[in-house]
Design a protein around this motif. Structure first.
Motif, PDB file in Angstrom:
ATOM      1  N   GLN A   1      38.234  44.987  50.243  1.00 25.62           N
ATOM      2  CA  GLN A   1      38.705  45.378  51.572  1.00 25.62           C
ATOM      3  C   GLN A   1      39.595  44.321  52.224  1.00 25.62           C
ATOM      4  OE1 GLN A   1      37.972  48.454  52.040  1.00 25.62           O
ATOM      5  NE2 GLN A   1      36.370  48.561  50.468  1.00 25.62           N
ATOM      6  N   ASN A   2      40.431  43.685  51.412  1.00 29.37           N
ATOM      7  CA  ASN A   2      41.407  42.718  51.921  1.00 29.37           C
ATOM      8  C   ASN A   2      42.728  43.013  51.235  1.00 29.37           C
ATOM      9  OD1 ASN A   2      43.091  40.444  52.304  1.00 29.37           O
ATOM     10  ND2 ASN A   2      41.332  39.087  52.575  1.00 29.37           N
ATOM     11  N   PRO A   3      43.730  43.494  51.950  1.00 27.56           N
ATOM     12  CA  PRO A   3      44.993  43.894  51.318  1.00 27.56           C
ATOM     13  C   PRO A   3      45.732  42.754  50.635  1.00 27.56           C
ATOM     14  CG  PRO A   3      45.218  43.857  53.713  1.00 27.56           C
ATOM     15  CD  PRO A   3      43.754  43.706  53.414  1.00 27.56           C
ATOM     16  N   VAL A   4      45.454  41.522  51.045  1.00 24.86           N
ATOM     17  CA  VAL A   4      46.118  40.389  50.404  1.00 24.86           C
ATOM     18  C   VAL A   4      45.636  40.241  48.966  1.00 24.86           C
ATOM     19  CG1 VAL A   4      46.579  37.911  50.509  1.00 24.86           C
ATOM     20  CG2 VAL A   4      46.376  39.229  52.633  1.00 24.86           C
ATOM     21  N   PHE A   5      44.346  40.453  48.743  1.00 26.75           N
ATOM     22  CA  PHE A   5      43.818  40.396  47.378  1.00 26.75           C
ATOM     23  C   PHE A   5      44.526  41.422  46.498  1.00 26.75           C
ATOM     24  CE2 PHE A   5      39.537  38.639  48.965  1.00 26.75           C
ATOM     25  CZ  PHE A   5      39.899  37.342  48.648  1.00 26.75           C
ATOM     26  N   ARG A   6      44.681  42.625  47.028  1.00 21.32           N
ATOM     27  CA  ARG A   6      45.351  43.661  46.246  1.00 21.32           C
ATOM     28  C   ARG A   6      46.784  43.245  45.904  1.00 21.32           C
ATOM     29  NH1 ARG A   6      45.661  49.367  45.271  1.00 21.32           N
ATOM     30  NH2 ARG A   6      47.846  49.893  44.932  1.00 21.32           N
ATOM     31  N   ARG A   7      47.490  42.643  46.854  1.00 24.49           N
ATOM     32  CA  ARG A   7      48.873  42.241  46.613  1.00 24.49           C
ATOM     33  C   ARG A   7      48.955  41.175  45.526  1.00 24.49           C
ATOM     34  NH1 ARG A   7      52.820  43.294  50.481  1.00 24.49           N
ATOM     35  NH2 ARG A   7      54.192  42.223  48.995  1.00 24.49           N
ATOM     36  N   VAL A   8      47.985  40.269  45.512  1.00 21.68           N
ATOM     37  CA  VAL A   8      47.972  39.218  44.483  1.00 21.68           C
ATOM     38  C   VAL A   8      47.788  39.834  43.097  1.00 21.68           C
ATOM     39  CG1 VAL A   8      46.762  37.191  43.595  1.00 21.68           C
ATOM     40  CG2 VAL A   8      47.173  37.416  46.052  1.00 21.68           C
ATOM     41  N   ILE A   9      46.839  40.753  42.978  1.00 13.63           N
ATOM     42  CA  ILE A   9      46.607  41.396  41.683  1.00 13.63           C
ATOM     43  C   ILE A   9      47.801  42.251  41.284  1.00 13.63           C
ATOM     44  CG2 ILE A   9      45.070  42.881  40.338  1.00 13.63           C
ATOM     45  CD1 ILE A   9      43.908  40.152  41.159  1.00 13.63           C
ATOM     46  N   GLU A  10      48.431  42.901  42.242  1.00 13.37           N
ATOM     47  CA  GLU A  10      49.645  43.664  41.953  1.00 13.37           C
ATOM     48  C   GLU A  10      50.727  42.758  41.379  1.00 13.37           C
ATOM     49  OE1 GLU A  10      50.537  46.653  41.783  1.00 13.37           O
ATOM     50  OE2 GLU A  10      49.502  47.945  43.225  1.00 13.37           O
ATOM     51  N   GLU A  11      50.841  41.558  41.919  1.00 10.95           N
ATOM     52  CA  GLU A  11      51.871  40.616  41.470  1.00 10.95           C
ATOM     53  C   GLU A  11      51.686  40.237  40.008  1.00 10.95           C
ATOM     54  OE1 GLU A  11      54.795  37.875  40.824  1.00 10.95           O
ATOM     55  OE2 GLU A  11      54.661  39.309  42.490  1.00 10.95           O
ATOM     56  N   ILE A  12      50.438  40.100  39.569  1.00  9.65           N
ATOM     57  CA  ILE A  12      50.184  39.665  38.191  1.00  9.65           C
ATOM     58  C   ILE A  12      49.813  40.835  37.282  1.00  9.65           C
ATOM     59  CG2 ILE A  12      49.505  37.344  38.915  1.00  9.65           C
ATOM     60  CD1 ILE A  12      46.579  38.156  38.466  1.00  9.65           C
ATOM     61  N   ARG A  13      49.964  42.052  37.776  1.00  9.84           N
ATOM     62  CA  ARG A  13      49.493  43.222  37.021  1.00  9.84           C
ATOM     63  C   ARG A  13      50.189  43.359  35.672  1.00  9.84           C
ATOM     64  NH1 ARG A  13      48.812  49.332  39.557  1.00  9.84           N
ATOM     65  NH2 ARG A  13      47.623  50.216  37.800  1.00  9.84           N
ATOM     66  N   ASP A  14      51.492  43.141  35.633  1.00 11.03           N
ATOM     67  CA  ASP A  14      52.210  43.250  34.354  1.00 11.03           C
ATOM     68  C   ASP A  14      51.712  42.207  33.363  1.00 11.03           C
ATOM     69  OD1 ASP A  14      54.527  44.187  32.619  1.00 11.03           O
ATOM     70  OD2 ASP A  14      55.043  42.057  32.863  1.00 11.03           O
ATOM     71  N   ALA A  15      51.486  40.977  33.847  1.00  9.74           N
ATOM     72  CA  ALA A  15      50.982  39.921  32.969  1.00  9.74           C
ATOM     73  C   ALA A  15      49.577  40.253  32.480  1.00  9.74           C
ATOM     74  CB  ALA A  15      50.979  38.575  33.706  1.00  9.74           C
ATOM     75  N   LEU A  16      48.753  40.817  33.352  1.00  5.24           N
ATOM     76  CA  LEU A  16      47.411  41.227  32.944  1.00  5.24           C
ATOM     77  C   LEU A  16      47.474  42.272  31.838  1.00  5.24           C
ATOM     78  CD1 LEU A  16      45.518  41.575  36.359  1.00  5.24           C
ATOM     79  CD2 LEU A  16      45.398  39.677  34.732  1.00  5.24           C
ATOM     80  N   ALA A  17      48.392  43.220  31.979  1.00  3.77           N
ATOM     81  CA  ALA A  17      48.521  44.268  30.966  1.00  3.77           C
ATOM     82  C   ALA A  17      48.976  43.674  29.634  1.00  3.77           C
ATOM     83  CB  ALA A  17      49.516  45.323  31.443  1.00  3.77           C
ATOM     84  N   ARG A  18      49.942  42.767  29.678  1.00  2.21           N
ATOM     85  CA  ARG A  18      50.421  42.141  28.449  1.00  2.21           C
ATOM     86  C   ARG A  18      49.311  41.334  27.776  1.00  2.21           C
ATOM     87  NH1 ARG A  18      56.311  41.384  28.218  1.00  2.21           N
ATOM     88  NH2 ARG A  18      57.283  42.444  29.983  1.00  2.21           N
ATOM     89  N   GLN A  19      48.546  40.608  28.593  1.00  3.14           N
ATOM     90  CA  GLN A  19      47.444  39.819  28.047  1.00  3.14           C
ATOM     91  C   GLN A  19      46.377  40.730  27.445  1.00  3.14           C
ATOM     92  OE1 GLN A  19      44.321  37.933  30.617  1.00  3.14           O
ATOM     93  NE2 GLN A  19      45.321  36.049  29.945  1.00  3.14           N
ATOM     94  N   SER A  20      46.054  41.800  28.148  1.00  2.00           N
ATOM     95  CA  SER A  20      45.035  42.728  27.672  1.00  2.00           C
ATOM     96  C   SER A  20      45.439  43.352  26.337  1.00  2.00           C
ATOM     97  CB  SER A  20      44.816  43.823  28.723  1.00  2.00           C
ATOM     98  OG  SER A  20      43.895  44.781  28.272  1.00  2.00           O
ATOM     99  N   ALA A  21      46.687  43.794  26.245  1.00  3.84           N
ATOM    100  CA  ALA A  21      47.166  44.394  24.997  1.00  3.84           C
ATOM    101  C   ALA A  21      47.143  43.381  23.863  1.00  3.84           C
ATOM    102  CB  ALA A  21      48.577  44.942  25.196  1.00  3.84           C
ATOM    103  N   PHE A  22      47.542  42.162  24.142  1.00  2.00           N
ATOM    104  CA  PHE A  22      47.585  41.095  23.142  1.00  2.00           C
ATOM    105  C   PHE A  22      46.188  40.811  22.599  1.00  2.00           C
ATOM    106  CE2 PHE A  22      47.568  36.489  22.149  1.00  2.00           C
ATOM    107  CZ  PHE A  22      48.598  36.430  21.217  1.00  2.00           C
TER     108      PHE A  22
END
Length: 239
Positions: free
Chosen positions: A158-179
């Motif tokens: 329930q903190n929109p700043v947290f969501r924005r941070v995860i959104e910023e690294i979302r592509d990197a998270l996906a690449r790491q997860s796939a790897f």
């Protein structure tokens, strides 16, 4: 040399994908100096013919080799060796070390906040994602849900700043997860770790949620470290 159907040399043989076998073979060649820094790798057609694998399999292995920081791809020119040892893989714009450091400082406290602030709707959404992940067999779809899971935990805080941070690294998270999924078969273990996180959120225990997220990130780090320090052998695995 046929690398399309191989096993590792571990005490309990683990069947590995064609991509993993090709990657291990190419990584070994680079680390042994068969391809020196600055050298261009053979063409895709030549590598496919030599290793007896399809072009999609080879291209996936070449992308992983680049993620490990050993090569770079130049459009219209080919793939070139830029390092002889693996140090810190890169996922999109971020190195694995930088990404994990931020994840520990952000996602662990997020889990604690989410445990005391989550709504019934948040829990329903997270359980729905997990149910889908546990049934999913397609890697690309599973990775997309993996990143959605972490974004949804941030939303539960329930903190929109947290969501924005995860959104910023979302592509990197996906690449790491796939790897990690391709090279270490992390899907089932990750599903179990995610389930423990949601159970802690459902219990409303910030302590347990923090511990569950910490455990999850510890496993991610350990898996990455094992891949980075993995000694490369000439044939990757025995057919």
């Amino acid at each position: 040399m046929n690398l399309s159907d191989s096993q590792t040399a571990a005490s309990v043989p683990r069947r590995v994908s064609a991509m993993e076998a090709v990657l291990t073979h190419l990584r070994g060649a680079v680390e042994r100096g068969e391809y020196a820094i600055g050298d261009k790798l053979p063409s895709e057609a030549e590598l496919c013919r030599t290793l007896e694998v399809s072009r999609p399999v080879l291209r996936e292995a070449l992308r992983a080799l680049q993620t490990l920081g050993l090569t770079t791809s130049k459009t219209g020119k080919g793939t070139f060796v830029i390092a002889s040892t693996v140090e810190d893989p890169t996922f999109g714009d971020y190195s694995a070390g930088d990404l994990l450091e931020v994840r520990r400082h952000v996602e662990i406290p997020i889990a604690g906040y989410a445990a005391v602030r989550r709504t019934p709707e948040n829990l329903d959404h997270l359980n729905h994602i997990l149910d889908r992940m546990e049934r999913e067999t397609d890697l690309t779809a599973w990775v997309a849900m993996d990143t959605l899971f972490h974004l949804s935990v941030a939303e539960a805080a329930q903190n929109p700043v947290f969501r924005r941070v995860i959104e910023e690294i979302r592509d990197a998270l996906a690449r790491q997860s796939a790897f990690l999924t391709r090279l270490a078969d992390r899907r089932e273990q990750s599903n179990r770790e995610h389930r423990l996180i949601v159970e802690a959120l459902a219990d409303g225990s910030a302590h347990d949620a923090v511990e569950a997220m910490t455990h999850h990130l510890d496993r991610v780090e350990n898996t990455l470290s094992a891949i980075v320090r993995s000694p490369a052998s000439g044939g990757a695995a025995e057919a």
